[in-house]
Write an enzyme that holds these catalytic residues in place. Structure first.
Site, PDB file in Angstrom:
ATOM      1  N   THR A  62     -35.578  44.054  33.482  1.00 10.73           N
ATOM      2  CA  THR A  62     -36.905  43.538  33.751  1.00 10.73           C
ATOM      3  C   THR A  62     -38.087  44.450  33.466  1.00 10.73           C
ATOM      4  OG1 THR A  62     -36.935  44.050  36.118  1.00 10.73           O
ATOM      5  CG2 THR A  62     -36.016  41.971  35.496  1.00 10.73           C
ATOM      6  N   GLU A  71     -28.657  36.258  31.527  1.00  8.61           N
ATOM      7  CA  GLU A  71     -29.084  35.989  32.892  1.00  8.61           C
ATOM      8  C   GLU A  71     -28.022  35.338  33.764  1.00  8.61           C
ATOM      9  OE1 GLU A  71     -31.644  37.621  34.748  1.00  8.61           O
ATOM     10  OE2 GLU A  71     -32.529  37.106  32.826  1.00  8.61           O
ATOM     11  N   SER A  95     -32.351  35.670  41.923  1.00  8.82           N
ATOM     12  CA  SER A  95     -33.011  36.832  41.336  1.00  8.82           C
ATOM     13  C   SER A  95     -33.487  37.770  42.435  1.00  8.82           C
ATOM     14  CB  SER A  95     -34.207  36.368  40.496  1.00  8.82           C
ATOM     15  OG  SER A  95     -34.988  37.466  40.068  1.00  8.82           O
ATOM     16  N   SER A  96     -33.730  39.011  42.052  1.00  7.65           N
ATOM     17  CA  SER A  96     -34.356  39.992  42.953  1.00  7.65           C
ATOM     18  C   SER A  96     -35.818  40.230  42.610  1.00  7.65           C
ATOM     19  CB  SER A  96     -33.607  41.326  42.881  1.00  7.65           C
ATOM     20  OG  SER A  96     -32.277  41.183  43.294  1.00  7.65           O
ATOM     21  N   GLY A 144     -35.949  46.666  38.021  1.00  9.07           N
ATOM     22  CA  GLY A 144     -34.949  47.516  38.650  1.00  9.07           C
ATOM     23  C   GLY A 144     -33.758  46.811  39.258  1.00  9.07           C
TER      24      GLY A 144
END
Length: 613
Positions: free
Chosen positions: A421, A465, A493-494, A519
C-alpha cells in the site's frame, strides 16, 4: 486498441453530453487552466531513513509517497482543482513511479469531507463469481504457502480492481476540473520518462517472482539486471492505457481490450490460473458507504467501516487505552517508554483478537449486535481494558470478546501475512479534505504486468488482493471464518484512512487532521500511535511520524530495529511480551490544521513529501 492522438496539454472544452458520459460535474464544460509542467525535482537520494523537516502551508496541502506524485497533486490544487481532482492525478502518477505499492490494477479506500458531510468511498477489490472458500487450499486441503503458491500467481488476482471506478465515482460528486485533464501528469511522465527512485530500485533488486513474468522481466530487468536508481524509465504502454481511461472513464479498464488483456493474463498464468472473467470486471461497482465516526477525548475520529478493519481496530486500541491508568511520562528520551508500550501492545492484542473473529465484508458478515459501533462501546472497551495487568497476556493469550449478539457463530482467523500500500492526504482551498489509502497488496502485487493489449513496453501491475482473505474457510470444528473467500466478496483490509475533527459539544467541529499509512496489518498500529502522538501528546505531524514503531498482531512483539534502548526490549520481555527487533517500514502521511493554515509530515522511512501554498 485505438489510441487518441491528442496532446494532453491541450485545454479541454467538453460538451455537456461528454461531461455527463464521463461522470463530470457540469463545471467541467468550462475551459480549464490546468496545464502540467514537468517538475525540477527527483526522489530522494537514498532508500534509507531520511530526515524530513515538516512543511507549513497556508491555503492547501498534499502529501504522497513520491515527490513526483505529490507535485502532480500540487499543480492540480494550484490550478483550482479539488482534493478529489488532486487525488486522481496523484494516484495515476503513483501507478507509474511507485508500481510496487499501488496502481490502477488495485483497490483503495477514500475518506472525504466536503466541509459539511463525511463520506467513505469503497474501491476495494472483489472476488470473482467463480471462487469459493477452497481457493487457497492444496490437494490435501491444507492452506498453500503464501508467497510461492498464492501471491505470485493468477489465483490471487481474482481481486477485480476498484481504484479507478471509485475515483470516478468520487470525482463525479466532488470534482472541479475535467477528468481527462487529471491524467496529464502521469501520461507525460510515462511518455517522456521519469527518474527511477532509490526505493523502486531497491525493491526490484530484492524481488524474484516478478522476474518470472515475461513482461515484468523484460521491462524492469533489461539484460537480466534490475533497473538502477537514477535511470530514466519510459512506460509507453501505461501512457496508452491512461489515455483510454482519460477519454472513456473507468469503462476503458473494465470493458474492451484492456479488460480482455487482464483476463487473458490471469486465466493464462504460467503457474496457477485465476478465475477472473470479463463479466467480473464489467460488473464491478464502487460503493459510497457511511463512515464510522467515534468520539475520543476532545475529538471526533472518522474512519472507514468494514470491509476495512482499520478504524474499528484503531479505535478499540485507543478506547482501551482510555480506560487504563494514565502513564505520566509516555515518552522517555524522545521515544515511547516501556510503561506506555506495554499498555499499547496489550490493547493491540485484544483489539486484534476481535478483528480476527468478527470483521469481514458487511455484505456477507453481520456486525455484532447489528451495528459495528457496538465494538467501540465504552462499557465494552472498559471490560476489555480490565483484562490488562502488569504481565502480558502473551502470544495467543488474548481471546475475542463478546460485544453483541450474532446470528452466526464465527471462528477466529489464523494469522497470515499482509503487505503493501501507499497513502495520500490532501486538503484543498475549497474546504474539502481527504485521506486515501491505496494498494495492490504485496510488493508488486501478483507480479503480473499487463500492457493492456497495446504490445508496447511496460504497463501496470495486477493486484494479489485475494490473499487478504483467510486461506482457511473454517476452523477444525467446522465453524466458518468471517473473512473466508466467497464469490463477489471484498477481502478484509487493514487500511485506515482517517479524518480527525474537533468536537463542539455534540456536534462535529472543524477539521483537525488527515492521515494514514501503508504497512499491511501494522497500518493499524502506525495510525493509532500517530493519532495518540498528535492529539494526546501534542506533537506536530512530522514529530509524530518520526517516532519509532512497536507492533503485535497477537503473538510476538516487534520493535523497530535500532530505535529503542535495549532496556526497553528487556523490560517488555520481563513482562512476557516475547519482544525482538525487526525492520518496520511504514509510509505515514499526515496534514494537520494550524492557526495559520496547515502543517504536513511525511514518513522519514519513505520518499514522500508534502507540498502546498
Amino acid at each position: 486498441m485505438t489510441l487518441p492522438a491528442v496532446p494532453f496539454r491541450r485545454r479541454l472544452l467538453l460538451p455537456v453530453t461528454a461531461a455527463l458520459m464521463l461522470g463530470l460535474p457540469l463545471a467541467a464544460q468550462a475551459e480549464v487552466a490546468f496545464q502540467y509542467d514537468l517538475p525540477a525535482i527527483a526522489p530522494e537520494v537514498a532508500s534509507e531513513t531520511q530526515e524530513k523537516p515538516g512543511w507549513a502551508t497556508e491555503r492547501f496541502a498534499v502529501a504522497a509517497a513520491n515527490p513526483l506524485a505529490t507535485d502532480a497533486g500540487y499543480q492540480v490544487l494550484r490550478a483550482g482543482g479539488s482534493a478529489i481532482d488532486a487525488a486522481v492525478a496523484v494516484q495515476m502518477v503513483l501507478t507509474l513511479v511507485e508500481p510496487q505499492s499501488s496502481g490502477i490494477g488495485g483497490g483503495a479506500f477514500l475518506m472525504h469531507h466536503d466541509g459539511d458531510e463525511v463520506a467513505a468511498y469503497d474501491g476495494r477489490e472483489t472476488a470473482p463469481a467463480a471462487v469459493n472458500g477452497e481457493l487457497f487450499l492444496d490437494e490435501e486441503g491444507e492452506p498453500m504457502p503464501f508467497m510461492e503458491a498464492a501471491a505470485a500467481s493468477g489465483l490471487s488476482v481474482g481481486g477485480v480492481p476498484g481504484t479507478v471506478r471509485m475515483l470516478e465515482l468520487a470525482h463525479a460528486e466532488h470534482g472541479r476540473l475535467p477528468w481527462a485533464e487529471l491524467f496529464g501528469p502521469a501520461i507525460r511522465l510515462a511518455e517522456e520518462g521519469f527518474t527511477v527512485s532509490p526505493r523502486l530500485a531497491t525493491s526490484l533488486e530484492s524481488e524474484q517472482p516478478l522476474r518470472d513474468d515475461p513482461l515484468g522481466s523484460a521491462f524492469y530487468y533489461p539484460n537480466g539486471e534490475p533497473l538502477e536508481a537514477g535511470v530514466t524509465l519510459k512506460n509507453p504502454a501505461l501512457a496508452a492505457i491512461l489515455r483510454e481511461i482519460a477519454e472513456h472513464g473507468s469503462r476503458a479498464l473494465h470493458e474492451g481490450p484492456i479488460a480482455e488483456d487482464l483476463v487473458a493474463r490471469v486465466q493464462g498464468h504460467h503457474s496457477r490460473a485465476g478465475a477472473i472473467t470479463a463479466e467480473d470486471l464489467a460488473g464491478y461497482e464502487a460503493k459510497r458507504r457511511d463512515p464510522i465516526c467515534t468520539a475520543w477525548q476532545a475529538y471526533e475520529i472518522c474512519g472507514f467501516p468494514p470491509p476495512s478493519s482499520g478504524h474499528l481496530t484503531v479505535m478499540q486500541i485507543l478506547g482501551i487505552l482510555e480506560h487504563l491508568p494514565e502513564v505520566e511520562t509516555p515518552l522517555e528520551e524522545g521515544v515511547p517508554g516501556e510503561p506506555w508500550l506495554h499498555q499499547f501492545l496489550e490493547a493491540s492484542r485484544l483489539a486484534f483478537a476481535d478483528r480476527g473473529h468478527y470483521i469481514g465484508d458487511p455484505d456477507f458478515v453481520e456486525a455484532p449486535g447489528g451495528d459495528w459501533s457496538v465494538m467501540l462501546a465504552p462499557d465494552y472497551l472498559a471490560l476489555r481494558a480490565g483484562l490488562i495487568g502488569e504481565e502480558s497476556l502473551g502470544s495467543g493469550g488474548a481471546e475475542p470478546g463478546n460485544p453483541g449478539e450474532l446470528a452466526t457463530a464465527w471462528a477466529s482467523q489464523p494469522e497470515q501475512p499482509e503487505y503493501g500500500t501507499s497513502h495520500i492526504s490532501i486538503i484543498d482551498e475549497h474546504g474539502n479534505a481527504l485521506a486515501m489509502t491505496t494498494t495492490i497488496e504485496a510488493a508488486f502485487g501478483s507480479r503480473i504486468l499487463a500492457d493492456g493489449g497495446t504490445g508496447l513496453a511496460g504497463g501496470y501491475l495486477l493486484n494479489n488482493e485475494l490473499t487478504d482473505f483467510s486461506f482457511t474457510p473454517q476452523d477444525e470444528a467446522g465453524q466458518p471464518i468471517a473473512n473466508r473467500v466467497e464469490a463477489n466478496k471484498r477481502p478484509r483490509s487493514s487500511m485506515s484512512p482517517t479524518l480527525v475533527f474537533a468536537r463542539d459539544g455534540d456536534s462535529r467541529g472543524e477539521l483537525v487532521a488527515s492521515l494514514g499509512s501503508p504497512g499491511g496489518a501494522a497500518i493499524i498500529h502506525y495510525t493509532a500511535k500517530a493519532l495518540v502522538a498528535m492529539l494526546d501528546w501534542g506533537l506536530d505531524a512530522q514529530e509524530a511520524l518520526n517516532l519509532p514503531h512497536a507492533i503485535t498482531l497477537g503473538g510476538p512483539v516487534f520493535l523497530e530495529e535500532g530505535r529503542f534502548p535495549s532496556a526497553t526490549l528487556e523490560a517488555l520481555n520481563a513482562r512476557g511480551h516475547e519482544a525482538s527487533e525487526r525492520e518496520l517500514v511504514s509510509g505515514l502521511q499526515a496534514i494537520q490544521r494550524t492557526e495559520t493554515g496547515f502543517f504536513g509530515g511525511a514518513d522519514p522511512r519513505r520518499e514522500g513529501v508534502v507540498m502546498g501554498d
